[in-house]
Design a protein around this motif. Structure first.
Motif, PDB file in Angstrom:
ATOM      1  N   LEU A   1      -2.541  -1.010  -5.026  1.00  0.00           N
ATOM      2  CA  LEU A   1      -3.869  -1.484  -5.540  1.00  0.00           C
ATOM      3  C   LEU A   1      -4.427  -0.469  -6.837  1.00  0.00           C
ATOM      4  O   LEU A   1      -4.918  -0.708  -7.747  1.00  0.00           O
ATOM      5  CB  LEU A   1      -4.679  -1.907  -4.478  1.00  0.00           C
ATOM      6  CG  LEU A   1      -6.150  -2.449  -5.093  1.00  0.00           C
ATOM      7  CD1 LEU A   1      -5.870  -3.908  -5.925  1.00  0.00           C
ATOM      8  CD2 LEU A   1      -7.185  -2.607  -4.067  1.00  0.00           C
ATOM      9  N   THR A   2      -4.174   0.851  -6.293  1.00  0.00           N
ATOM     10  CA  THR A   2      -4.666   1.810  -7.320  1.00  0.00           C
ATOM     11  C   THR A   2      -3.798   2.262  -8.418  1.00  0.00           C
ATOM     12  O   THR A   2      -2.819   2.952  -7.938  1.00  0.00           O
ATOM     13  CB  THR A   2      -5.171   3.265  -6.304  1.00  0.00           C
ATOM     14  OG1 THR A   2      -6.114   2.594  -5.406  1.00  0.00           O
ATOM     15  CG2 THR A   2      -5.766   4.046  -7.049  1.00  0.00           C
ATOM     16  N   PRO A   3      -4.099   2.324  -9.380  1.00  0.00           N
ATOM     17  CA  PRO A   3      -3.155   2.606 -10.630  1.00  0.00           C
ATOM     18  C   PRO A   3      -2.594   3.923 -10.513  1.00  0.00           C
ATOM     19  O   PRO A   3      -1.489   4.487 -10.889  1.00  0.00           O
ATOM     20  CB  PRO A   3      -4.081   2.133 -11.828  1.00  0.00           C
ATOM     21  CG  PRO A   3      -5.011   1.265 -11.642  1.00  0.00           C
ATOM     22  CD  PRO A   3      -5.361   1.589 -10.058  1.00  0.00           C
TER      23      PRO A   3
ATOM     24  N   LEU B   1      -2.966   1.032   5.839  1.00  0.00           N
ATOM     25  CA  LEU B   1      -3.597   0.377   4.960  1.00  0.00           C
ATOM     26  C   LEU B   1      -4.637  -0.508   5.499  1.00  0.00           C
ATOM     27  O   LEU B   1      -5.571  -0.820   5.031  1.00  0.00           O
ATOM     28  CB  LEU B   1      -2.508  -0.404   4.144  1.00  0.00           C
ATOM     29  CG  LEU B   1      -3.203  -1.570   3.025  1.00  0.00           C
ATOM     30  CD1 LEU B   1      -4.089  -0.640   2.158  1.00  0.00           C
ATOM     31  CD2 LEU B   1      -2.117  -2.366   2.538  1.00  0.00           C
ATOM     32  N   ILE B   2      -4.318  -0.909   6.864  1.00  0.00           N
ATOM     33  CA  ILE B   2      -4.873  -2.081   7.505  1.00  0.00           C
ATOM     34  C   ILE B   2      -6.380  -1.588   7.441  1.00  0.00           C
ATOM     35  O   ILE B   2      -7.415  -2.503   7.536  1.00  0.00           O
ATOM     36  CB  ILE B   2      -4.327  -2.591   8.780  1.00  0.00           C
ATOM     37  CG1 ILE B   2      -4.708  -3.791   9.070  1.00  0.00           C
ATOM     38  CG2 ILE B   2      -4.904  -1.425   9.730  1.00  0.00           C
ATOM     39  CD1 ILE B   2      -4.039  -4.870   8.290  1.00  0.00           C
ATOM     40  N   ASN B   3      -6.864  -0.479   7.665  1.00  0.00           N
ATOM     41  CA  ASN B   3      -8.378   0.089   7.847  1.00  0.00           C
ATOM     42  C   ASN B   3      -8.939   0.015   6.448  1.00  0.00           C
ATOM     43  O   ASN B   3     -10.206   0.228   6.446  1.00  0.00           O
ATOM     44  CB  ASN B   3      -8.315   1.567   8.482  1.00  0.00           C
ATOM     45  CG  ASN B   3      -7.746   1.382  10.028  1.00  0.00           C
ATOM     46  OD1 ASN B   3      -6.695   1.564  10.229  1.00  0.00           O
ATOM     47  ND2 ASN B   3      -8.723   1.166  10.780  1.00  0.00           N
TER      48      ASN B   3
ATOM     49  N   GLY C   1       0.906  -1.163   0.030  1.00  0.00           N
ATOM     50  CA  GLY C   1       0.164  -0.029   0.073  1.00  0.00           C
ATOM     51  C   GLY C   1       0.981   1.225   0.151  1.00  0.00           C
ATOM     52  O   GLY C   1       0.763   2.084   0.767  1.00  0.00           O
ATOM     53  N   CYS C   2       1.886   1.367  -0.935  1.00  0.00           N
ATOM     54  CA  CYS C   2       3.046   2.193  -0.856  1.00  0.00           C
ATOM     55  C   CYS C   2       2.492   3.752  -1.263  1.00  0.00           C
ATOM     56  O   CYS C   2       3.315   4.699  -1.054  1.00  0.00           O
ATOM     57  CB  CYS C   2       4.082   1.860  -1.774  1.00  0.00           C
ATOM     58  SG  CYS C   2       3.619   1.767  -3.447  1.00  0.00           S
TER      59      CYS C   2
END
Length: 437
Positions: free
Chosen positions: A311-313, A354-356, A286-287
């Motif tokens: 995950l998001t381009p 990211l975990i949320n 989730g960089c």
């Protein structure tokens, strides 16, 4: 709070009688709630997808090349959906708008097409996720009042055509479809069409007429109609959590680095707490825009390996846009809960905020443990403490927050981690865990 809880499908409707019909039935059967934007009733077009898992844009009396109210906002919404790579379905006017949003053009025509008529599937339809099982000839309902048509953008895939209008169905990329005809119709839709456009219904080039011939045409159409929309609904449901995350973050990606650049020193300080050594392998899951990558590279040195997963381009694009950052790590688009790495491939995992946002935090912790070698470290970080973030959003602390110590400690233990440091301070959150099995 996970944004997966807000997942729905946004449907833009331009007329009271041009609703989703069979599309809505398929979405409901798949357990997907619908959020309708009825522009005909005065609903404003949303300025974002708001975490939607898919976007559906229906037909209407206007044409995409006309400057009707909401046109600019709808095109912006479609461009966001295309950028986020979430499922899109455009019907009639919606298909024209989709083509324009992707770089094509909607054009006026010369020959109206109103009533029942066949379309033929193109060779590419045989392997298309929606049209793979469609027959070579498909009976559908048309309404092209002035014969309007589209020029497809580069890279689009033609799926169906007819003699009068060569572009009848098409796909943009891997998850956006445009249908120039009305595949969604059932008996109530045909009746509504005739009531809304009585002159056109009377003049429809069909024998014995639009209403009288509807039962036979609908009987032929129904199994193929239902199969196409069931496939679309299944695709939306399968990708729902991923799509909601992408639609939430995509509009913010371009300004993400600018908004949070001041946090970079705190990211570096957090990475230093991991205790990585030269030559080790580090993953930023989730960089985002890659704020932790410089510090991770400094810790493992030139002999080590750094990977950024997002995950998001649009976020990966933002990372590459920051001078010197893209060369620090190998950047991959992947799901944090299904990482493309072998067991034990990493020595350390860094994850900020990211975990949320993952649909199943426990599954994410298990997956991160799988790809981490024994003795490796996991560092969960946020530049704000839990209480500070809750206050900023005007809500109390959530007892179900996966980062609450009473929730995080047993979840880490169950996944094979041992929590050795937990700090929920005013200006940061930090939890460090070691892979023990």
């Amino acid at each position: 709070m996970s944004h997966a809880s807000t997942v729905d499908v946004l449907i833009v409707e331009h007329m009271p009688r041009e609703g989703p019909y069979a599309i809505g039935v398929a979405l409901e059967a798949a357990g997907l709630p619908v959020r309708a934007c009825r522009t005909w009733a005065g609903d404003p077009v949303p300025d974002s997808l708001g975490g939607a898992a898919a976007l559906v844009v229906m037909g209407g009396p206007a044409a995409a090349y006309e400057d009707f109210p909401g046109r600019t906002a709808e095109l912006a919404l479609l461009r966001t959906a295309l950028e986020a790579e979430v499922p899109v379905l455009g019907v009639c006017l919606g298909a024209q708008l989709l083509a324009e949003a992707a770089g094509g053009r909607a054009l006026p025509g010369r020959v109206p097409r109103i009533g029942w008529g066949e379309v033929r599937t193109a060779p590419a339809a045989h392997t298309d996720p929606l049209f793979a099982a469609a027959p070579e000839r498909l009976p559908v309902l048309h309404r092209h009042g002035d014969g309007d048509t589209v020029d497809l953008p580069a890279g689009a895939t033609l799926l169906a055509f007819c003699d009068r209008h060569q572009v009848q169905a098409f796909r943009i990329g891997g998850s956006a479809w445009g249908l120039r005809f009305h595949l969604e119709v059932d008996k109530s839709a045909v009746d509504a069409f005739a009531a809304a456009f009585p002159d056109e219904a009377d003049e429809a080039a069909t024998t014995p007429g639009l209403i009288a011939s509807a039962p036979g045409h609908l009987a032929d159409l129904a199994p193929h109609r239902d199969a196409v929309f069931a496939r679309f609904a299944a695709l939306v449901a399968t990708r729902a959590a991923r799509s909601a995350t992408r639609t939430f973050f995509t509009p913010m990606a371009a300004t993400w680095e600018e908004r949070f650049a001041a946090d970079t020193p705190r990211y570096a300080a957090a990475v230093a707490r991991m205790g990585l050594r030269s030559g080790q392998r580090a993953l930023d899951v989730g960089c985002g825009s890659g704020r932790a990558l410089p510090a991770l590279r400094a810790e493992v040195g030139d002999e080590g390996a750094v990977v950024g997963v997002e995950l998001t381009p649009a976020m990966l694009t933002a990372t590459a846009a920051v001078e010197g950052r893209a060369g620090l790590a190998r950047l991959l688009m992947a799901d944090a809960c299904r990482l493309p790495f072998a067991a034990g491939a990493m020595d350390g995992i860094f994850s900020a905020g990211l975990i949320n946002h993952v649909p199943d935090p426990a599954a994410a912790l298990c997956e991160w443990a799988r790809v981490t070698a024994p003795g490796g470290v996991l560092l969960l970080f946020h530049p704000s403490g839990r209480a500070e973030r809750a206050a900023r959003h005007g809500r109390p602390l959530d007892p179900d927050d996966p980062l609450a110590e009473e929730n995080l400690r047993p979840a880490l233990h169950a996944a094979g981690w041992a929590l050795d440091s937990y700090e929920d301070a005013t200006r940061h959150f930090l939890a460090r865990a070691v892979r023990v099995r």
